[in-house]
Design an enzyme around this catalytic site. Structure first.
Site, mmCIF file in Angstrom:
data_model
loop_
_atom_site.group_PDB
_atom_site.id
_atom_site.type_symbol
_atom_site.label_atom_id
_atom_site.label_comp_id
_atom_site.label_asym_id
_atom_site.label_seq_id
_atom_site.Cartn_x
_atom_site.Cartn_y
_atom_site.Cartn_z
ATOM 1 N N LYS A 1 -34.541 -3.276 -28.929
ATOM 2 C CA LYS A 1 -35.121 -3.457 -27.544
ATOM 3 C C LYS A 1 -34.098 -4.588 -26.752
ATOM 4 O O LYS A 1 -34.024 -4.545 -25.609
ATOM 5 C CB LYS A 1 -36.442 -4.090 -27.465
ATOM 6 C CG LYS A 1 -37.404 -3.449 -28.122
ATOM 7 C CD LYS A 1 -38.818 -3.768 -27.996
ATOM 8 C CE LYS A 1 -40.071 -3.092 -28.599
ATOM 9 N NZ LYS A 1 -41.275 -3.660 -28.252
ATOM 10 N N ASP B 1 -23.392 -18.240 -40.793
ATOM 11 C CA ASP B 1 -25.015 -18.052 -40.461
ATOM 12 C C ASP B 1 -25.221 -19.204 -39.716
ATOM 13 O O ASP B 1 -24.858 -20.431 -40.018
ATOM 14 C CB ASP B 1 -25.707 -17.917 -41.647
ATOM 15 C CG ASP B 1 -26.971 -17.046 -41.506
ATOM 16 O OD1 ASP B 1 -27.094 -15.808 -41.823
ATOM 17 O OD2 ASP B 1 -27.734 -17.505 -40.627
ATOM 18 N N ASP C 1 -30.030 -7.381 -37.941
ATOM 19 C CA ASP C 1 -31.091 -6.739 -37.267
ATOM 20 C C ASP C 1 -30.392 -5.888 -35.938
ATOM 21 O O ASP C 1 -29.727 -6.278 -35.316
ATOM 22 C CB ASP C 1 -31.819 -7.897 -36.313
ATOM 23 C CG ASP C 1 -33.182 -7.727 -35.642
ATOM 24 O OD1 ASP C 1 -33.157 -6.571 -35.303
ATOM 25 O OD2 ASP C 1 -33.989 -8.592 -35.783
#
Length: 259
Positions: free
Chosen positions: A136, A83, A132
């Protein structure tokens, strides 16, 4: 600066300092990677773990809950949580250190930088836990063909990719990518807590997963084999958007999704 923000910043700095002292946490600044510097462990992870057990990555591991729990349940595999958020990653890094775990490590970097940290065929499996869906931005989806092409540079042929997600959009998109590129599906489940309640791997619940479950959202899972392709093809498919993600973060936290 308000006191709460000052304390928050101070706590982050303390965590960053602690990460630098943990021998199972690896960090290389992005500017150094872009200048061509490789992580010292690239090609040497088995040397670090001291065995030839399979190496499994959790990408976007957040606080490292899944990484640590997998390491506890499956000591015959080596787990590395990845991460970019050091303050989050610190939680799993500290827990694994305090528990004396020898099969868990962490890397602080962007996922795009994986080739600087891992050699060809060095990785056996990848986990994506609640990424996530980037509804878009196709190129930012962690199961898009661009990322799959990146993964195949470090994962051995036939290695596994696991996706666990609350997002029907992400789940549907990933199935379409897999079908379009003729990848072999190993497992598929659209409601793991209705169908796989006793599964030792899938029953691990992260903090955010418990929040989704409390709101009546089903958890989906797909596992498929990763094989290199001369040409990756993005699917041409229209997918219904996740309605609860059209709200801002605060609105989503207040929304009763069971109504």
């Amino acid at each position: 600066m308000p006191l709460c923000n000052y304390n928050m910043g101070k706590n982050k700095l303390q965590k960053f300092r602690e990460l630098e002292q943990l021998e199972h946490v690896f960090q290389v600044p992005s500017e150094q990677l872009r200048a061509g510097q490789q992580c010292e462990m690239k090609g040497r992870w088995r040397e670090f773990f001291g065995n030839d057990n399979p190496i499994v990555l959790e990408l976007g591991c957040g606080k490292g809950e899944y990484t640590v729990e997998l390491g506890k349940r499956f000591p015959d595999k080596n787990y590395i949580g990845i991460d970019i958020k050091g303050a989050r990653l610190w939680t799993g890094a500290k827990e694994s250190f305090n528990c004396g775990m020898k099969n868990v490590a962490f890397v602080r970097t962007n996922i795009e930088m994986l080739p600087y940290f891992f050699d060809k065929d060095e990785v056996s499996e990848i986990w994506l836990t609640f990424p996530d869906p980037q509804m878009k931005k196709k190129t930012k989806r962690l199961t898009s063909t661009g990322f799959l092409n990146c993964y195949t540079g470090i994962v051995k042929p036939g290695g596994l990719l696991h996706l666990k997600s609350d997002s029907n959009f992400m789940y549907t998109y990933t199935k379409a990518v897999v079908a379009e590129n003729q990848l072999k599906v190993v497992d598929l489940c659209d409601d793991i807590y209705a169908q796989r309640l006793d599964d030792a791997i899938l029953s691990i619940k992260t903090y955010y997963e418990q929040q989704w479950l409390a709101r009546g959202i089903t958890i989906k899972y797909i596992c498929f084999e990763l094989d290199p392709k001369d040409e990756w093809k993005e699917p041409e498919v229209e997918i219904e958007l996740d309605p609860y993600r059209s709200y801002g973060r605060n609105k989503r936290s207040e929304l009763n999704l069971t109504d």
